[in-house]
Design a protein around this motif. Sequence first.
Motif, PDB file in Angstrom:
ATOM      1  N   ALA B  45      22.008 -33.436   7.067  1.00  0.00           N
ATOM      2  CA  ALA B  45      21.534 -32.829   8.313  1.00  0.00           C
ATOM      3  C   ALA B  45      21.789 -31.335   8.329  1.00  0.00           C
ATOM      4  N   ARG B  46      23.002 -30.948   7.974  1.00  0.00           N
ATOM      5  CA  ARG B  46      23.303 -29.516   7.940  1.00  0.00           C
ATOM      6  C   ARG B  46      24.428 -29.239   6.966  1.00  0.00           C
ATOM      7  N   MET B  47      24.468 -27.981   6.554  1.00  0.00           N
ATOM      8  CA  MET B  47      25.502 -27.514   5.625  1.00  0.00           C
ATOM      9  C   MET B  47      26.148 -26.279   6.227  1.00  0.00           C
ATOM     10  N   VAL B  48      27.447 -26.234   6.122  1.00  0.00           N
ATOM     11  CA  VAL B  48      28.181 -25.066   6.603  1.00  0.00           C
ATOM     12  C   VAL B  48      28.819 -24.404   5.390  1.00  0.00           C
ATOM     13  N   ILE B  49      28.418 -23.166   5.140  1.00  0.00           N
ATOM     14  CA  ILE B  49      28.928 -22.419   3.983  1.00  0.00           C
ATOM     15  C   ILE B  49      29.859 -21.329   4.495  1.00  0.00           C
ATOM     16  N   THR B  50      31.066 -21.323   3.963  1.00  0.00           N
ATOM     17  CA  THR B  50      32.044 -20.323   4.384  1.00  0.00           C
ATOM     18  C   THR B  50      32.536 -19.561   3.163  1.00  0.00           C
ATOM     19  N   GLN B  51      32.950 -18.325   3.407  1.00  0.00           N
ATOM     20  CA  GLN B  51      33.387 -17.444   2.328  1.00  0.00           C
ATOM     21  C   GLN B  51      34.848 -17.098   2.508  1.00  0.00           C
ATOM     22  N   SER B  52      35.581 -17.140   1.396  1.00  0.00           N
ATOM     23  CA  SER B  52      36.961 -16.666   1.384  1.00  0.00           C
ATOM     24  C   SER B  52      37.108 -15.807   0.138  1.00  0.00           C
ATOM     25  N   GLY B  53      37.081 -14.488   0.328  1.00  0.00           N
ATOM     26  CA  GLY B  53      37.071 -13.591  -0.823  1.00  0.00           C
ATOM     27  C   GLY B  53      35.781 -13.757  -1.580  1.00  0.00           C
ATOM     28  N   SER B  54      35.876 -13.990  -2.866  1.00  0.00           N
ATOM     29  CA  SER B  54      34.657 -14.186  -3.660  1.00  0.00           C
ATOM     30  C   SER B  54      34.314 -15.668  -3.807  1.00  0.00           C
ATOM     31  N   GLN B  55      35.087 -16.536  -3.180  1.00  0.00           N
ATOM     32  CA  GLN B  55      34.862 -17.979  -3.293  1.00  0.00           C
ATOM     33  C   GLN B  55      34.125 -18.510  -2.065  1.00  0.00           C
ATOM     34  N   PHE B  56      33.204 -19.427  -2.325  1.00  0.00           N
ATOM     35  CA  PHE B  56      32.483 -20.068  -1.232  1.00  0.00           C
ATOM     36  C   PHE B  56      32.825 -21.550  -1.195  1.00  0.00           C
ATOM     37  N   SER B  57      32.838 -22.087  -0.001  1.00  0.00           N
ATOM     38  CA  SER B  57      32.991 -23.532   0.126  1.00  0.00           C
ATOM     39  C   SER B  57      31.883 -24.074   1.016  1.00  0.00           C
ATOM     40  N   LEU B  58      31.629 -25.337   0.829  1.00  0.00           N
ATOM     41  CA  LEU B  58      30.522 -26.001   1.514  1.00  0.00           C
ATOM     42  C   LEU B  58      31.047 -27.232   2.229  1.00  0.00           C
ATOM     43  N   ARG B  59      30.573 -27.426   3.448  1.00  0.00           N
ATOM     44  CA  ARG B  59      30.868 -28.658   4.182  1.00  0.00           C
ATOM     45  C   ARG B  59      29.542 -29.275   4.586  1.00  0.00           C
ATOM     46  N   VAL B  60      29.357 -30.521   4.196  1.00  0.00           N
ATOM     47  CA  VAL B  60      28.098 -31.221   4.451  1.00  0.00           C
ATOM     48  C   VAL B  60      28.275 -32.207   5.600  1.00  0.00           C
ATOM     49  N   TYR B  61      27.275 -32.222   6.466  1.00  0.00           N
ATOM     50  CA  TYR B  61      27.192 -33.244   7.510  1.00  0.00           C
ATOM     51  C   TYR B  61      25.907 -34.032   7.267  1.00  0.00           C
ATOM     52  N   ALA B  62      26.061 -35.314   7.010  1.00  0.00           N
ATOM     53  CA  ALA B  62      24.913 -36.150   6.642  1.00  0.00           C
ATOM     54  C   ALA B  62      24.576 -37.116   7.769  1.00  0.00           C
ATOM     55  N   ILE B  63      23.334 -37.593   7.748  1.00  0.00           N
ATOM     56  CA  ILE B  63      22.863 -38.542   8.752  1.00  0.00           C
ATOM     57  C   ILE B  63      23.411 -39.940   8.438  1.00  0.00           C
ATOM     58  N   GLY B  64      24.071 -40.545   9.409  1.00  0.00           N
ATOM     59  CA  GLY B  64      24.520 -41.926   9.279  1.00  0.00           C
ATOM     60  C   GLY B  64      23.895 -42.771  10.360  1.00  0.00           C
ATOM     61  N   PRO B  65      24.013 -44.090  10.250  1.00  0.00           N
ATOM     62  CA  PRO B  65      23.405 -44.976  11.252  1.00  0.00           C
ATOM     63  C   PRO B  65      23.970 -44.757  12.652  1.00  0.00           C
ATOM     64  N   GLU B  66      25.182 -44.259  12.718  1.00  0.00           N
ATOM     65  CA  GLU B  66      25.820 -44.103  14.038  1.00  0.00           C
ATOM     66  C   GLU B  66      26.266 -42.662  14.294  1.00  0.00           C
ATOM     67  N   GLY B  67      25.566 -41.728  13.694  1.00  0.00           N
ATOM     68  CA  GLY B  67      25.925 -40.324  13.908  1.00  0.00           C
ATOM     69  C   GLY B  67      26.176 -39.607  12.598  1.00  0.00           C
ATOM     70  N   LEU B  68      26.596 -38.368  12.723  1.00  0.00           N
ATOM     71  CA  LEU B  68      26.795 -37.559  11.527  1.00  0.00           C
ATOM     72  C   LEU B  68      28.036 -38.007  10.753  1.00  0.00           C
ATOM     73  N   ILE B  69      27.941 -37.907   9.429  1.00  0.00           N
ATOM     74  CA  ILE B  69      29.061 -38.232   8.544  1.00  0.00           C
ATOM     75  C   ILE B  69      29.531 -36.929   7.894  1.00  0.00           C
ATOM     76  N   ASP B  70      30.773 -36.604   8.123  1.00  0.00           N
ATOM     77  CA  ASP B  70      31.364 -35.377   7.578  1.00  0.00           C
ATOM     78  C   ASP B  70      31.824 -35.658   6.148  1.00  0.00           C
ATOM     79  N   TRP B  71      31.224 -34.971   5.204  1.00  0.00           N
ATOM     80  CA  TRP B  71      31.586 -35.175   3.799  1.00  0.00           C
ATOM     81  C   TRP B  71      32.831 -34.389   3.403  1.00  0.00           C
ATOM     82  N   GLY B  72      33.285 -33.532   4.259  1.00  0.00           N
ATOM     83  CA  GLY B  72      34.420 -32.693   3.902  1.00  0.00           C
ATOM     84  C   GLY B  72      33.960 -31.453   3.147  1.00  0.00           C
ATOM     85  N   SER B  73      34.939 -30.657   2.757  1.00  0.00           N
ATOM     86  CA  SER B  73      34.648 -29.347   2.175  1.00  0.00           C
ATOM     87  C   SER B  73      34.940 -29.343   0.676  1.00  0.00           C
TER      88      SER B  73
END
Lengths: 143, 143
Positions: B45-73
């Motif tokens: 559903a959506r991706m949240v990309i954050t920056q810390s210095g030169s490193q990037f991290s990604l947190r994914v939120y996916a569609i589940g039968p009962e709402g969004l599923i947070d995949w973690g970072s």
Amino acid sequence: MNQTPDFKLSGQLDPALSDPATRTLHADKLIGRWLNTNSETQGVAEIIIEWVGGRFFVSVLGVGEDGLIAWPKTKATALANLEEEAGQRALALAVDFDFGFMRAETYLRVNKGVLVIVAYYIFLDGSRRSNYVNREFFYRHGG
Amino acid sequence: MNGYQMQIAQLRDRVITEPKSVGTGDLSTFAGVWINSNPETTGVARMVITQSGSQFSLRVYAIGPEGLIDWGSVDVNVFTATPSSHGVAGFTCLYDFGFVETRLQAMILKGLIVLAQIHRFKDGGDRVDYFVREYFALEHGRY
């Protein structure tokens, strides 16, 4: 009583993933010799996709300074591609090429008769080159 | 290059001038919240990309039968458009959920992230490995 399999998104529960017909999606759309649509490419000139012993193998010829460079022939992972444009079901391939000094993580898919390769190049040789991504398009040799 | 022979698999791998150390380049438009262009998706559903210095991290939120599923970072590997450039042109990362391994391979094209998802099941079930491509726009809040 059937138990819901593990999932991390709803798409992983698509019944088509367990449909025996999905396992036998036609490979003939991928198999063959493919030439780059860009005759001036500095990248991949040609891709050959073969089906041997129940597995896909991919050979690539890169454009070099003194002729073509043969990449190591590599086994591919076949992937069901259920949501391609126009709802067509197809196969995609994931292939990781290991050159020692570099690794190329790629995926290949056919869309409307055009083979598309997206490649992520990762340098391992300390040359300070930036890892880069590139996409190229291919038409089937001989129609 | 002081006699150093740069290895290539294609001409595009060459860097004519001395390659600079990998920098952060123009990353200003990469971090943020990226929304799937398809409101009917059964995938990410959506991706949240954050920056810390030169490193990037990604947190994914996916569609589940009962709402969004947070995949973690997870940390992402950033790719440029050429071996000598520094702007972000794509990224890859891997989520290993045990029963399935999901590789994400993204390209930034015309302001969109084109996200390829390669799902490889490891649970011994009857689901086939599969591939999905989806498009994401950066939530900018201007209009």
